[in-house]
Scaffold this motif. Sequence first.
Motif, PDB file in Angstrom:
ATOM      1  N   UNK A  18      29.545 128.741 -21.591  1.00  0.00           N
ATOM      2  CA  UNK A  18      30.455 129.882 -21.517  1.00  0.00           C
ATOM      3  C   UNK A  18      29.670 131.188 -21.622  1.00  0.00           C
ATOM      4  N   UNK A  19      28.728 131.244 -22.563  1.00  0.00           N
ATOM      5  CA  UNK A  19      27.908 132.448 -22.738  1.00  0.00           C
ATOM      6  C   UNK A  19      27.203 132.818 -21.436  1.00  0.00           C
ATOM      7  N   UNK A  20      26.576 131.831 -20.816  1.00  0.00           N
ATOM      8  CA  UNK A  20      25.847 132.098 -19.570  1.00  0.00           C
ATOM      9  C   UNK A  20      26.791 132.497 -18.444  1.00  0.00           C
ATOM     10  N   UNK A  21      27.940 131.834 -18.356  1.00  0.00           N
ATOM     11  CA  UNK A  21      28.887 132.145 -17.295  1.00  0.00           C
ATOM     12  C   UNK A  21      29.403 133.576 -17.394  1.00  0.00           C
ATOM     13  N   UNK A  22      29.687 134.005 -18.611  1.00  0.00           N
ATOM     14  CA  UNK A  22      30.193 135.366 -18.795  1.00  0.00           C
ATOM     15  C   UNK A  22      29.121 136.395 -18.452  1.00  0.00           C
ATOM     16  N   UNK A  23      27.883 136.115 -18.875  1.00  0.00           N
ATOM     17  CA  UNK A  23      26.786 137.036 -18.543  1.00  0.00           C
ATOM     18  C   UNK A  23      26.606 137.117 -17.023  1.00  0.00           C
ATOM     19  N   UNK A  24      26.649 135.970 -16.376  1.00  0.00           N
ATOM     20  CA  UNK A  24      26.460 135.936 -14.921  1.00  0.00           C
ATOM     21  C   UNK A  24      27.613 136.636 -14.192  1.00  0.00           C
ATOM     22  N   UNK A  25      28.842 136.442 -14.688  1.00  0.00           N
ATOM     23  CA  UNK A  25      29.997 137.095 -14.055  1.00  0.00           C
ATOM     24  C   UNK A  25      29.889 138.602 -14.142  1.00  0.00           C
ATOM     25  N   UNK A  26      29.509 139.093 -15.312  1.00  0.00           N
ATOM     26  CA  UNK A  26      29.364 140.546 -15.478  1.00  0.00           C
ATOM     27  C   UNK A  26      28.269 141.093 -14.575  1.00  0.00           C
ATOM     28  N   UNK A  27      27.168 140.352 -14.502  1.00  0.00           N
ATOM     29  CA  UNK A  27      26.042 140.798 -13.668  1.00  0.00           C
ATOM     30  C   UNK A  27      26.422 140.771 -12.187  1.00  0.00           C
ATOM     31  N   UNK A  28      27.097 139.701 -11.775  1.00  0.00           N
ATOM     32  CA  UNK A  28      27.466 139.544 -10.372  1.00  0.00           C
ATOM     33  C   UNK A  28      28.439 140.630  -9.928  1.00  0.00           C
ATOM     34  N   UNK A  29      29.384 140.976 -10.785  1.00  0.00           N
ATOM     35  CA  UNK A  29      30.392 141.969 -10.427  1.00  0.00           C
ATOM     36  C   UNK A  29      29.986 143.394 -10.802  1.00  0.00           C
ATOM     37  N   UNK A  30      28.797 143.533 -11.390  1.00  0.00           N
ATOM     38  CA  UNK A  30      28.274 144.852 -11.753  1.00  0.00           C
ATOM     39  C   UNK A  30      29.241 145.597 -12.681  1.00  0.00           C
ATOM     40  N   UNK A  31      29.781 144.862 -13.654  1.00  0.00           N
ATOM     41  CA  UNK A  31      30.628 145.471 -14.673  1.00  0.00           C
ATOM     42  C   UNK A  31      29.974 145.273 -16.035  1.00  0.00           C
ATOM     43  N   UNK A  32      30.500 145.971 -17.018  1.00  0.00           N
ATOM     44  CA  UNK A  32      29.918 145.915 -18.359  1.00  0.00           C
ATOM     45  C   UNK A  32      30.601 144.860 -19.211  1.00  0.00           C
ATOM     46  N   UNK A  33      29.787 144.168 -19.990  1.00  0.00           N
ATOM     47  CA  UNK A  33      30.288 143.259 -21.018  1.00  0.00           C
ATOM     48  C   UNK A  33      29.555 143.656 -22.294  1.00  0.00           C
ATOM     49  N   UNK A  34      30.193 144.548 -23.073  1.00  0.00           N
ATOM     50  CA  UNK A  34      29.556 145.136 -24.253  1.00  0.00           C
ATOM     51  C   UNK A  34      30.122 144.509 -25.524  1.00  0.00           C
ATOM     52  N   UNK A  35      29.228 144.175 -26.429  1.00  0.00           N
ATOM     53  CA  UNK A  35      29.666 143.546 -27.679  1.00  0.00           C
ATOM     54  C   UNK A  35      28.701 143.909 -28.806  1.00  0.00           C
ATOM     55  N   UNK A  36      28.322 145.171 -28.847  1.00  0.00           N
ATOM     56  CA  UNK A  36      27.395 145.624 -29.883  1.00  0.00           C
ATOM     57  C   UNK A  36      27.934 145.354 -31.274  1.00  0.00           C
ATOM     58  N   UNK A  37      29.250 145.436 -31.473  1.00  0.00           N
ATOM     59  CA  UNK A  37      29.832 145.247 -32.801  1.00  0.00           C
ATOM     60  C   UNK A  37      29.895 143.784 -33.216  1.00  0.00           C
ATOM     61  N   UNK A  38      29.504 142.863 -32.351  1.00  0.00           N
ATOM     62  CA  UNK A  38      29.470 141.449 -32.739  1.00  0.00           C
ATOM     63  C   UNK A  38      28.507 141.210 -33.891  1.00  0.00           C
ATOM     64  N   UNK A  39      27.470 142.038 -33.961  1.00  0.00           N
ATOM     65  CA  UNK A  39      26.479 141.917 -35.028  1.00  0.00           C
ATOM     66  C   UNK A  39      26.215 143.301 -35.592  1.00  0.00           C
ATOM     67  N   UNK A  40      26.366 143.444 -36.918  1.00  0.00           N
ATOM     68  CA  UNK A  40      26.003 144.703 -37.545  1.00  0.00           C
ATOM     69  C   UNK A  40      27.011 145.815 -37.385  1.00  0.00           C
ATOM     70  N   UNK A  41      28.252 145.481 -37.015  1.00  0.00           N
ATOM     71  CA  UNK A  41      29.297 146.502 -36.845  1.00  0.00           C
ATOM     72  C   UNK A  41      28.798 147.589 -35.892  1.00  0.00           C
ATOM     73  N   UNK A  42      28.529 148.782 -36.416  1.00  0.00           N
ATOM     74  CA  UNK A  42      28.101 149.875 -35.541  1.00  0.00           C
ATOM     75  C   UNK A  42      26.602 150.020 -35.411  1.00  0.00           C
ATOM     76  N   UNK A  43      25.817 149.139 -36.032  1.00  0.00           N
ATOM     77  CA  UNK A  43      24.358 149.254 -35.946  1.00  0.00           C
ATOM     78  C   UNK A  43      23.867 148.910 -34.531  1.00  0.00           C
ATOM     79  N   UNK A  44      22.844 149.597 -34.057  1.00  0.00           N
ATOM     80  CA  UNK A  44      22.307 149.319 -32.706  1.00  0.00           C
ATOM     81  C   UNK A  44      21.410 148.086 -32.714  1.00  0.00           C
ATOM     82  N   UNK A  45      21.998 146.913 -32.645  1.00  0.00           N
ATOM     83  CA  UNK A  45      21.240 145.667 -32.744  1.00  0.00           C
ATOM     84  C   UNK A  45      21.037 145.015 -31.376  1.00  0.00           C
TER      85      UNK A  45
END
Length: 818
Positions: free
Chosen positions: A588-615
């Motif tokens: 699933x992780x790879x499929x979502x990354x590939x879908x975002x890349x293929x469609x040239x859209x953003x899949x942002x999830x910075x808050x998944x780790x560290x809340x607002x920290x730039x991780x």
Amino acid sequence: MKILKFGGSSVADAERIRKVAEIIRGKTGDGEEVAVVISAMGGVTGSLLKVCESVASSANDSESIIREIEDKHLGAARALLPVEKQPRVLAEIMSLCNELSDIARGASMLAEVTPRTSDLILSFGERLSASLLCEVLRLQFPDALFVDARDIIKTNSDFGKARVDFESSSRLIREFFLQNQGLKVITGFIASDSRGQTTTLGRSGSDYTATIIAAAVDASSVEIWSDADGVMTADPALVPEARSIEMLSYPEAMELSHFGAKILFPLSLYPAMMKKIPVFVRNTFNPSHPGTCISAGSAKGNGIIRGITSLRNISLINVEGSGMVGVAGISSRMFGSLSQNNINIILISQASSEQSICVAVKKEDSSEAIRLLKETFSNELSAGLISSVYGEDDLAIVAVVGENMRHVPGVAAKVFTPLGRNGINIKAISQGSSELNISFVVNENDLRKALRVLHQALFSSEIRRLNIFMAGTGSIGGRLLGMIHEQEKSLLSRRIELRICGLINTRKMIVCENGIDTGKWKTELESNSLQADFGKFSESIVSGRFENSVFIDATASDQPVQYYSGLLSSNVSIVAANKRANTGTLELFRNLQNSARKKNVSFNYETNVGAGLPVINVIRNLIAGGDEIIRIEAVLSGTVNWLLSEYDGTVPFFELVREAMKRGYTEPYPGDDLLGVDVARKILLLARESGFMLEQQEVQTEPVLPGGVPDGIDTDSLLSLIRSREGDFQHLYREAEARGMKLKYVASTEAGSASVKMTSTGVTHPFYTLKGSENCLIFTTKYYNQYPLVIKGPGAGVDVTSAGLLADIVRIAESVRV
């Protein structure tokens, strides 16, 4: 002299006719002579067409329709004229309607309405309205003169779309105007042939009447008064942000009207263009607005694109085959076959390889066009030189128009880049060598979205607008909405507009095309009657109504995750606080990354780790710069770190857990924190981002609570369990304290492995000084080896997490550029 033309909507009822009379009075006060061309009252031409249909079909309701037309005009006359003026005017209206009834009865006896009879029936609309307006104007201008255009405009006998005899018409018009003084009120749309038979001038016939007369008398200008503030940058019904165009050249106006702009028809501009007479398009209901000036020159330096317009109900006819390459006459035969059968070609596109050529026609002509072309190329089809002749229906043409596009590089990129970013497929493209317009074909279902995308890119490029849809309106989602509301002015100063178009929680949902007030979102959501249905919510996002769409997942649920792939594939960007998608299966992780890349859209999830920290972005930047992640050690649970920092044995651990829940530090189910599930997800994601492709079960996880937690236990039972194990936890704390160390819940990953466990850290370790909900990550990399990179800061809390989501959204907005 000025020629003023008023359309049907301008004279639809008595009040509007009164407004028209006021405008005319104002124009005559300028000291310049005025002549007025008038259309039928709004809706009357449609009623007259129904009369024709009724007669032809023997429906026997033509008389009732005519009486409705009569009543409409009688009512307007009574409202507009003083009592002493009414008898003669009412009698004239009734006489005209009786004449119309006689014609309809005569035609019904034959059960046929010929084109000649149809033109005669349709002429009554303008004859009635012009005579009525003339009587109203005579109250102020006693010498106002009713003019039947059939006496001064001559055409051939091609009924329904008669061709004007300009030489005869110009002579008659000039003679009439020289011999007759006073304010002239002229019927639009109608004319007559050499035998005096009534003809009509076709689409926008009244506009045509106005410019024919203007050209004949060398008028200083023509004013076309309708119900719009001039020619618009796009159809306001499809693009609410459309605005009026200040200036257009004749060719620009013709291109826009050819491809669907409703204000003007190309032929109606021709007489004015030949004499270089400016045409002003004005709004009867907003007379102070300057409208649009159409003249010989375009507005130089006032933008490259003038307007966007479209045509619906289009079919694309394709002729393909390798046998077409280098063969002269293919195009000629194709166009000739269609032309001889009166099928109008709207757009042409041919591959440079000459292996295919396609033409756009009206949908109703599609079947006949295919039949004709198969017949024309029957020999080539039999020999295999042409492989197929086929059509595609349910399409639309979009045209981007502007004279200033000429010789300007990059215009095509400005048009097609935002369309591609929003997943709009282009079927065919056409651009003439004049570079006056770029036309292309899209699926009709994508038309609305295409127009809105283009309008924002070409006319609102100073504002980067995102249409936001959010799942989850709890502590994080609610605070994010509050931040968007609080920072609205600040965001606009950075040319960013975040329009909330949809919200869904576990009970209710709302979707609003024009946006939800972020200051009143709770009221709007709760007062909405739609029950939560994530499938329908997702369908609304990808429906084609919204451009630059972004889905925000502020939940901790698995339900939204199952729609991620479909959203990304529909060119919808995603911002997720929810970790479940990225920490599910590796596939699933790879499929979502590939879908975002293929469609040239953003899949942002910075808050998944560290809340607002730039991780996440730090890892990506390191790898992008050629660095290699060797090891990551991290305290990733702000919740657990707060618990461990606060715990000193004086306050029971379960009380601290309860307080953390109250402050919003914990996951919705605090067992995820205490079992290490949340930290395991985070280190798994960091491992994957670092290139260590692990499955969830490969993360070795020890729970925070000694002895672990049984599966399926609810929150109350969990708190009771923690209370019962206070002694075990106190023992761990005292043991570390005796060694001068502190308890920390540490996650680590390296060389394709990952683990989460309770660890005692000494005073020299960066983790030792962590307080409250702080997170700390230590990156040992190829470049940061001797001195690892350390990131430290708050890793939990509603504000920092919401701010992190907002930052992810703003990053997407900043990328919305051509």
